[in-house]
Design an enzyme around this catalytic site. Structure first.
Site, short mmCIF file in Angstrom:
data_model
loop_
_atom_site.label_atom_id
_atom_site.label_comp_id
_atom_site.label_asym_id
_atom_site.label_seq_id
_atom_site.Cartn_x
_atom_site.Cartn_y
_atom_site.Cartn_z
CB SER A 182 -9.19 -3.20 -5.85
OG SER A 182 -8.77 -3.04 -4.59
CG PHE A 218 -12.18 0.83 -3.55
CD1 PHE A 218 -11.02 0.82 -4.24
CD2 PHE A 218 -13.34 0.27 -4.00
CE1 PHE A 218 -11.15 0.18 -5.74
CE2 PHE A 218 -13.34 -0.28 -5.16
CZ PHE A 218 -12.10 -0.28 -5.91
CE LYS A 220 -5.93 -0.96 -12.77
NZ LYS A 220 -5.32 0.29 -12.14
CG ASN A 265 -6.01 -3.46 -9.61
OD1 ASN A 265 -5.30 -2.88 -8.96
ND2 ASN A 265 -7.17 -2.89 -9.71
CG ASN A 294 -6.14 -3.79 -1.47
OD1 ASN A 294 -5.57 -4.91 -0.70
ND2 ASN A 294 -5.36 -3.21 -2.29
CB THR A 295 -13.01 -3.86 -1.97
OG1 THR A 295 -12.62 -2.37 -1.84
CG2 THR A 295 -14.56 -3.89 -1.56
CG ASN A 309 -2.55 -0.79 -2.56
OD1 ASN A 309 -3.66 -0.54 -2.21
ND2 ASN A 309 -2.22 -0.98 -3.76
#
Length: 364
Positions: free
Chosen positions: A173, A114, A214, A243, A175-176, A110
């Protein structure tokens, strides 16, 4: 009932675009009639972070981003639910397509970014269900365009403290852009100092709000040394390990699909995330409990995480392939293990294999 639901819905959902299937699943959960959950076996009860969990199996963040169905999930047998990630302002996330199944590997990639309805909308939903009980944690993140990402986390702690069973500070994450830089020592120390201070400021009116961190499974061991040291010195209540990963194991069958950018989760993450649980456990030295997440798709995998050092576990990607019946399967397997070994509680085996795991060759 759950078995019949899985048999009916899984083939249909797997034929849809992954993100469309996800939205349909959330919608279906919202339509489920209220019903009392089947009580968990008392042997599965866990106390951690000052909270009493009926069982150790939680829904990981990412599934119910906007707190649309936490109570339906609790009724289906989860011991706790983590919603989010939530950011202060609503955010569309990255362009679609951004969610990909690796069917042959039981994995998922993925790059959602967010996407969520924003703090105001999510707060309304959590406030409306606040008297229903159950443990519902809030995973908090920063907006992509924020000029002060640490201030975003502080603001979310202040807003959600009255309705959050616990907080997860998500700095992992992939993805940011730049978010994982907050795991670097100086930035992380400043972030945790400020969010802990925010938590203490609101404690008098909002009550206790355990604070968890996390982390990514892609940290080097030297970086993990720094992260755990800072987490301990700032007195966080626990850590979630781990994660999604940016790594792509050579063993993946779907090599073409694996080239998609984003974080990999599901079965391919099991060995790496379990190793990171063990490495974190030996460094924490009992200072706080861990939640283990990554690749758990059976009772055996759940037990592996617990023996590596996880007090609680979380699922998400495996439900795409095995359905909601997996929750009860894992709980039944854990109870069976306790009875077979004449143990009264899972706490007796937390970390039992950590030292052995950390001595093994690094997983590919």
């Amino acid at each position: 009932m759950i078995r019949a639901f899985d048999a009916l819905t899984l083939p249909l959902l797997r034929r849809l675009d992954p993100e469309d299937a996800h939205r349909l699943a959330i919608g279906g959960l919202r339509l489920l009639p209220p019903a009392k959950p089947r009580p968990s076996d008392p042997k599965l009860a866990v106390r951690a972070f000052g909270l009493n969990f009926p069982n150790p199996v939680g829904m990981a963040a990412g599934f119910d981003k906007n707190a649309e169905a936490p109570d339906a999930l609790l009724r289906l047998g989860f011991g706790f639910v983590e919603i989010g990630s939530v950011t202060p302002k609503p955010q569309d996330g990255n362009p679609r397509p951004r969610l990909f199944r690796l069917e042959q590997d039981s994995g998922v990639i993925n790059r959602m970014g967010f996407n969520n309805d924003g703090a105001e909308a999510v707060l309304r939903r959590l406030a409306a269900r606040s008297r229903l009980g159950g443990i519902v944690g809030v995973n908090v993140g920063a907006n992509k365009d924020s000029m002060d990402r640490t201030a975003d986390y502080v603001r979310l702690i202040e807003l959600f403290a009255p309705v959050a069973s616990y907080f997860t500070v998500n700095v992992s994450s992939p993805n940011t852009p730049g978010l994982r830089n907050l795991q670097q020592a100086a930035a992380l120390d400043d972030l945790l100092a400020r969010v802990v201070d925010a938590r203490e400021r609101v404690r008098k009116n909002a009550g206790d709000s355990p604070l968890l961190l996390k982390i990514a499974p892609d940290l080097t061991l030297q970086e993990l040394d720094d992260v755990v040291h800072i987490a301990r010195s700032r007195r966080v209540d626990g850590m979630i390990v781990a994660n999604t990963t940016l790594a792509r194991p050579a063993s993946l069958r779907e090599q073409a699909r694996a080239k998609e950018q984003g974080g990999l989760s599901g079965r391919p993450l099991l060995r790496l995330s379990t190793r990171m649980v063990a490495e974190t456990y030996v460094r924490a030295e009992g200072a706080f409990p861990l939640i283990g997440v990554g690749g758990i798709d059976s009772g055996g995998a759940a037990l592996m995480k617990i023996r590596a050092g996880a007090t609680l576990i979380q699922l998400y990607s495996s439900l795409i392939y095995k359905g909601l019946g997996l929750v009860e399967d894992i709980k039944a397997d854990l109870v069976s293990t306790l009875r077979r070994t004449s143990r009264d509680s899972l706490s007796e085996i937390v970390g039992a294999d950590a030292a052995t795991i950390t001595a093994e060759p690094w997983p590919d």
